[in-house]
Design a protein around this motif. Structure first.
Motif, PDB file in Angstrom:
ATOM      1  N   ARG A  86       7.310   2.226 -24.444  1.00 18.35           N
ATOM      2  CA  ARG A  86       7.522   1.188 -25.447  1.00 18.35           C
ATOM      3  C   ARG A  86       8.808   1.482 -26.219  1.00 18.35           C
ATOM      4  NH1 ARG A  86       2.717   0.556 -29.313  1.00 18.35           N
ATOM      5  NH2 ARG A  86       2.800   2.833 -29.277  1.00 18.35           N
ATOM      6  N   TYR A  87       9.319   0.446 -26.895  1.00 20.53           N
ATOM      7  CA  TYR A  87      10.641   0.527 -27.499  1.00 20.53           C
ATOM      8  C   TYR A  87      10.626  -0.144 -28.874  1.00 20.53           C
ATOM      9  CZ  TYR A  87      11.005   0.941 -22.481  1.00 20.53           C
ATOM     10  OH  TYR A  87      10.770   1.303 -21.175  1.00 20.53           O
ATOM     11  N   ARG A  88      11.495   0.367 -29.746  1.00 19.12           N
ATOM     12  CA  ARG A  88      11.562  -0.188 -31.099  1.00 19.12           C
ATOM     13  C   ARG A  88      12.992  -0.151 -31.613  1.00 19.12           C
ATOM     14  NH1 ARG A  88       7.481   1.559 -35.956  1.00 19.12           N
ATOM     15  NH2 ARG A  88       8.323   3.629 -35.541  1.00 19.12           N
ATOM     16  N   GLY A  89      13.399  -1.236 -32.247  1.00 19.98           N
ATOM     17  CA  GLY A  89      14.722  -1.316 -32.858  1.00 19.98           C
ATOM     18  C   GLY A  89      14.618  -1.846 -34.270  1.00 19.98           C
ATOM     19  N   LEU A  90      15.691  -2.431 -34.734  1.00 18.29           N
ATOM     20  CA  LEU A  90      15.724  -2.983 -36.081  1.00 18.29           C
ATOM     21  C   LEU A  90      15.654  -4.501 -36.042  1.00 18.29           C
ATOM     22  CD1 LEU A  90      18.453  -0.841 -37.874  1.00 18.29           C
ATOM     23  CD2 LEU A  90      15.971  -0.560 -37.950  1.00 18.29           C
ATOM     24  N   LYS A  91      15.038  -5.075 -37.054  1.00 18.89           N
ATOM     25  CA  LYS A  91      15.007  -6.523 -37.205  1.00 18.89           C
ATOM     26  C   LYS A  91      16.345  -6.998 -37.778  1.00 18.89           C
ATOM     27  CE  LYS A  91      10.020  -6.641 -38.165  1.00 18.89           C
ATOM     28  NZ  LYS A  91       8.975  -7.031 -39.157  1.00 18.89           N
TER      29      LYS A  91
ATOM     30  N   ASN B 175      14.513  -6.119 -24.587  1.00 16.92           N
ATOM     31  CA  ASN B 175      15.160  -7.334 -24.105  1.00 16.92           C
ATOM     32  C   ASN B 175      16.655  -7.406 -24.371  1.00 16.92           C
ATOM     33  OD1 ASN B 175      12.700  -8.473 -23.150  1.00 16.92           O
ATOM     34  ND2 ASN B 175      12.139  -9.004 -25.257  1.00 16.92           N
ATOM     35  N   THR B 176      17.210  -6.460 -25.083  1.00 15.99           N
ATOM     36  CA  THR B 176      18.655  -6.452 -25.334  1.00 15.99           C
ATOM     37  C   THR B 176      19.267  -5.279 -24.581  1.00 15.99           C
ATOM     38  OG1 THR B 176      18.218  -5.219 -27.385  1.00 15.99           O
ATOM     39  CG2 THR B 176      18.519  -7.611 -27.560  1.00 15.99           C
ATOM     40  N   ALA B 177      19.497  -5.480 -23.286  1.00 22.54           N
ATOM     41  CA  ALA B 177      19.920  -4.388 -22.412  1.00 22.54           C
ATOM     42  C   ALA B 177      21.320  -3.887 -22.715  1.00 22.54           C
ATOM     43  CB  ALA B 177      19.837  -4.832 -20.949  1.00 22.54           C
ATOM     44  N   ASP B 178      22.120  -4.662 -23.479  1.00 18.27           N
ATOM     45  CA  ASP B 178      23.457  -4.209 -23.832  1.00 18.27           C
ATOM     46  C   ASP B 178      23.462  -3.308 -25.056  1.00 18.27           C
ATOM     47  OD1 ASP B 178      22.651  -6.320 -25.434  1.00 18.27           O
ATOM     48  OD2 ASP B 178      24.708  -7.027 -25.785  1.00 18.27           O
ATOM     49  N   ARG B 179      22.294  -3.095 -25.659  1.00 14.09           N
ATOM     50  CA  ARG B 179      22.152  -2.199 -26.803  1.00 14.09           C
ATOM     51  C   ARG B 179      21.002  -1.239 -26.554  1.00 14.09           C
ATOM     52  NH1 ARG B 179      21.256  -5.764 -31.905  1.00 14.09           N
ATOM     53  NH2 ARG B 179      21.177  -3.685 -32.835  1.00 14.09           N
ATOM     54  N   MET B 180      21.049  -0.104 -27.202  1.00 16.68           N
ATOM     55  CA  MET B 180      19.992   0.886 -27.056  1.00 16.68           C
ATOM     56  C   MET B 180      18.950   0.712 -28.153  1.00 16.68           C
ATOM     57  SD  MET B 180      22.391   4.180 -26.101  1.00 16.68           S
ATOM     58  CE  MET B 180      21.267   5.257 -26.926  1.00 16.68           C
ATOM     59  N   PRO B 181      17.688   1.023 -27.861  1.00 17.11           N
ATOM     60  CA  PRO B 181      16.667   0.964 -28.908  1.00 17.11           C
ATOM     61  C   PRO B 181      16.818   2.134 -29.865  1.00 17.11           C
ATOM     62  CG  PRO B 181      15.729   1.842 -26.906  1.00 17.11           C
ATOM     63  CD  PRO B 181      17.125   1.433 -26.565  1.00 17.11           C
ATOM     64  N   LEU B 182      16.192   2.003 -31.003  1.00 14.89           N
ATOM     65  CA  LEU B 182      16.227   3.080 -31.980  1.00 14.89           C
ATOM     66  C   LEU B 182      15.271   4.201 -31.590  1.00 14.89           C
ATOM     67  CD1 LEU B 182      17.361   3.893 -34.779  1.00 14.89           C
ATOM     68  CD2 LEU B 182      15.309   2.888 -35.783  1.00 14.89           C
TER      69      LEU B 182
END
Length: 212
Positions: free
Chosen positions: A150-155, A168-175
């Motif tokens: 599982r993956y988590r980033g910022l809103k 879903n944003t493959a051009d950026r890395m998750p946090l």
């Protein structure tokens, strides 16, 4: 002085034999139980050591992930830097010489019927390079029963987002990346949560938030 020395009666001999047999049986049972306990302890220690080794390896690899392109999505033209799926992760990180030639390599961590494995492929100028002596995938967990990434980033407002099964944003890395593993021999492993330091300077949260 008695002319005839008194000996043991048949009942006394039988009783002594029974007691000796009972004592030997108890001793063998105790020895067998101690041996079984020692074997179980050794197996548990081996499983725990294997668990720590695999989780430590995954933690180090993910923590060293780089925001580096390794391919381009043909349908959208988006640069692929981190592809996260429920049972597969792909990202670029430098690897030590003992794992390859050093430098940036695509790390492909996948869970399947054969277990949890990782494969490496060299990356140059944002593209994968085919090597003549490409390494076979390395098996990390053989008796895998299930795995979940599982993956988590910022809103958009800068707060920490919810866990997602797909990134879903493959051009950026998750946090952060979470890995949950279950094996046939060891059951559920402690959940592994790894922060990616190179996720981007905009992904700044407090220490209290990052491990919630």
């Amino acid at each position: 002085m008695n002319r005839y020395a008194r000996g043991f009666t048949l009942i006394e001999v039988l009783l002594a034999t029974v007691l000796l047999a009972a004592g030997l049986a108890l001793a063998f049972a105790t020895l067998r139980a101690a041996n079984a306990t020692a074997q179980r302890g050794e197996q548990l220690a081996q499983r725990s050591e294997r668990m720590r080794a695999v989780e430590g390896f995954l933690r180090r690899r993910l923590a060293s992930a780089l925001p580096m392109k390794f391919a381009t999505d043909a349908s959208t033209g988006i640069a692929l830097r981190f592809v996260g799926e429920p049972q597969r992760i792909r990202f670029v990180a430098d690897i030590p010489d003992y794992l390859g030639r050093g430098g940036p390599y695509l790390h492909d961590v996948a869970a399947g019927q054969g277990g949890l494995s990782i494969a490496f492929a060299m990356v140059q100028a944002g593209e994968l390079v085919e090597e003549r002596a490409r390494r076979k995938p390395e098996l990390l967990v053989g008796d895998l029963t299930s795995a979940r990434f599982r993956y988590r980033g910022l809103k958009d407002d800068g707060s920490l987002g919810d866990w997602q099964d797909d990134w879903n944003t493959a051009d950026r890395m998750p946090l952060q990346v979470s890995i949950e593993i279950k094996t046939e021999s060891g059951g559920a492993w402690p959940p592994l949560v790894v922060a990616l330091p190179q996720a981007g300077s905009e992904n700044v949260v407090t220490a209290g938030e990052i491990f919630q």
